[in-house]
Design a protein around this motif. Structure first.
Motif, PDB file in Angstrom:
ATOM      1  N   ASN A  84       0.915  -4.565  10.548  1.00 14.17           N
ATOM      2  CA  ASN A  84       1.280  -4.427   9.142  1.00 14.17           C
ATOM      3  C   ASN A  84       1.745  -3.004   8.881  1.00 14.17           C
ATOM      4  OD1 ASN A  84       1.612  -4.799   6.374  1.00 14.17           O
ATOM      5  ND2 ASN A  84      -0.494  -4.197   5.943  1.00 14.17           N
ATOM      6  N   GLY A  87       3.856  -1.899   2.755  1.00 12.45           N
ATOM      7  CA  GLY A  87       3.039  -1.281   1.713  1.00 12.45           C
ATOM      8  C   GLY A  87       3.897  -0.416   0.821  1.00 12.45           C
ATOM      9  N   ALA A 102      -0.029  -4.391  -2.624  1.00 12.60           N
ATOM     10  CA  ALA A 102       0.697  -4.027  -1.403  1.00 12.60           C
ATOM     11  C   ALA A 102      -0.185  -3.304  -0.400  1.00 12.60           C
ATOM     12  CB  ALA A 102       1.903  -3.165  -1.764  1.00 12.60           C
ATOM     13  N   ASN A 103      -1.087  -2.446  -0.879  1.00 16.94           N
ATOM     14  CA  ASN A 103      -1.840  -1.580   0.033  1.00 16.94           C
ATOM     15  C   ASN A 103      -3.266  -2.037   0.310  1.00 16.94           C
ATOM     16  OD1 ASN A 103       0.407   0.033   0.145  1.00 16.94           O
ATOM     17  ND2 ASN A 103      -0.374   1.583  -1.268  1.00 16.94           N
ATOM     18  N   HIS A 124      -3.428  -2.757  11.474  1.00 16.52           N
ATOM     19  CA  HIS A 124      -3.065  -2.382  10.106  1.00 16.52           C
ATOM     20  C   HIS A 124      -2.878  -0.874  10.015  1.00 16.52           C
ATOM     21  CE1 HIS A 124      -2.989  -1.829   5.820  1.00 16.52           C
ATOM     22  NE2 HIS A 124      -4.134  -1.185   5.831  1.00 16.52           N
ATOM     23  N   SER A 126      -3.037   2.226   8.018  1.00 14.41           N
ATOM     24  CA  SER A 126      -3.580   2.857   6.831  1.00 14.41           C
ATOM     25  C   SER A 126      -3.096   4.304   6.789  1.00 14.41           C
ATOM     26  CB  SER A 126      -5.104   2.778   6.840  1.00 14.41           C
ATOM     27  OG  SER A 126      -5.657   3.297   5.643  1.00 14.41           O
ATOM     28  N   TYR A 149      -2.759   6.265  -4.889  1.00 16.66           N
ATOM     29  CA  TYR A 149      -2.264   5.804  -3.591  1.00 16.66           C
ATOM     30  C   TYR A 149      -3.382   5.824  -2.547  1.00 16.66           C
ATOM     31  CZ  TYR A 149       0.004   6.024   0.971  1.00 16.66           C
ATOM     32  OH  TYR A 149       0.349   5.812   2.279  1.00 16.66           O
ATOM     33  N   SER A 152      -5.921   3.157  -3.091  1.00 14.61           N
ATOM     34  CA  SER A 152      -5.466   1.810  -2.716  1.00 14.61           C
ATOM     35  C   SER A 152      -5.547   1.619  -1.201  1.00 14.61           C
ATOM     36  CB  SER A 152      -4.032   1.569  -3.212  1.00 14.61           C
ATOM     37  OG  SER A 152      -3.079   2.338  -2.489  1.00 14.61           O
ATOM     38  N   LYS A 153      -5.232   2.658  -0.426  1.00 10.75           N
ATOM     39  CA  LYS A 153      -5.327   2.556   1.032  1.00 10.75           C
ATOM     40  C   LYS A 153      -6.794   2.474   1.474  1.00 10.75           C
ATOM     41  CE  LYS A 153      -2.070   2.740   3.364  1.00 10.75           C
ATOM     42  NZ  LYS A 153      -1.108   1.691   3.810  1.00 10.75           N
ATOM     43  N   GLY A 156      -8.051  -0.988   0.867  1.00  6.96           N
ATOM     44  CA  GLY A 156      -7.603  -1.900   1.917  1.00  6.96           C
ATOM     45  C   GLY A 156      -8.483  -1.823   3.152  1.00  6.96           C
TER      46      GLY A 156
END
Length: 325
Positions: A84, A87, A102-103, A124, A126, A149, A152-153, A156
């Motif tokens: 992935n 993002g 998205a993230n 993934h 990150s 931001y 959000s990461k 995830g």
């Protein structure tokens, strides 16, 4: 580009699916995979939004996305590895359902689909920004996000860690400050590095986590190809760059040396003002902080196992500078 192929004799049989293969990192990875003789499926990530701001809520939302799960499972069936690289890369953006979708939610959805499709490993991508202002980046679960931001990461990562164990091995790679000729962030770095604003705190010999997209693509290839023994979370290895070295490679001139006390005081005042403005300036201030002080990295899995890719960051920055004239 230096890349580490999968085990000898197996590359012709490998199929990797890459979400976000048209993006900056995804396209570099697809090129590395092609050169290694690996079949690449270029997949477009679904656009999803997330209501939740916690891991449990994201897991519940992912369970509701039956149609998207079915479509992704079909697209991933027959793949050995899924990466992935999708993002929203908006370090200065505000929090929104789209950003969290998205993230934070997308990685969970892809992991679920990879399980259902019988994929061997899900990687993934990150961001090391989840550890924010910590003096040393490492491979621990400790995070200190400082912006929408980075939160959000981090969310995830937490949601992936909260999933019940499945058949698919899930590995999170925390990418550092990745640079390359095609990236707008690199163009901005070169502008600053060539300007009178280019400066470092003290001698500028502190380690910098600025890295190259070539080395990241090589590292992703290595992580995905390992048959077993990869931890659930690994940090992109340090490429040996320093704060002053990055600016000189990007700008073609030595940076100004500023007193450390002045830099620390300026940042403290700047973050205080930004907090009053709803963190509007946090992303820009963090870039200045990284330019002045860099950030150390704790050696991790890559160093312990001899899987550190060849350093390319200063070479990549000099090449980007030549290309832009």
């Amino acid at each position: 580009m230096n890349s580490t192929p999968p085990p000898a004799g197996s590359s012709q049989d490998q199929v990797w699916a890459v979400l976000g293969a048209s993006g900056f990192i995804g396209s570099a990875l697809a090129t590395a995979l092609d050169r290694a003789g690996i079949t690449v499926r270029h997949l477009k990530a679904p656009r999803i939004s997330a209501r939740s701001t916690d891991a449990a809520g994201l897991l519940a939302e992912a369970a509701e996305l039956a149609d998207q799960l079915r479509d992704l499972t079909g697209a991933l069936t027959g793949a050995d590895v899924v990466v992935n690289a999708a993002g929203l890369a908006t370090p200065s953006g505000a929090d929104s359902p789209e950003l969290r979708g998205a993230n934070a939610l997308l990685p969970v959805l892809v992991a679920n689909a990879a399980d259902a499709a019988g994929v061997r490993r899900f990687v993934h991508l990150s961001s090391a920004s989840v550890q924010g202002h910590r003096p040393v980046l490492d491979e621990s679960l400790q995070v200190e996000p400082f912006s929408a931001y980075s939160r959000s990461k981090a969310l995830g990562e937490q949601a992936l860690g909260a999933r019940a164990g499945g058949r698919c091995s899930v590995v999170i790679i925390r990418a550092t400050s990745v640079q390359g000729p095609a990236r707008a962030t690199t163009a901005n770095l070169m502008k600053i590095a060539a300007s009178p604003l280019a400066s470092v705190a003290g001698r500028g010999d502190s380690p910098s986590p600025v890295s190259s997209v070539d080395a990241l693509a090589s590292f992703v290839l290595t992580v995905g190809a390992q048959p077993d023994g990869v931890p659930a979370l690994v940090l992109q290895p340090w490429e040996g760059a320093t704060a002053a070295g990055v600016l000189e490679a990007a700008g073609g001139r030595p940076p100004l040396r500023l007193p450390g006390w002045f830099c620390r005081g300026s940042l403290k005042a700047g973050y205080a003002v930004s907090s009053l403005l709803g963190e509007r300036l946090h992303g820009s201030l963090r870039r200045v902080e990284m330019m002045w002080f860099g950030q150390r990295q704790e050696p991790g899995w890559a160093e312990a196992t001899g899987n550190v890719p060849a350093p390319r960051v200063e070479e990549v920055l000099r090449e980007a500078r030549r290309q832009r004239g």
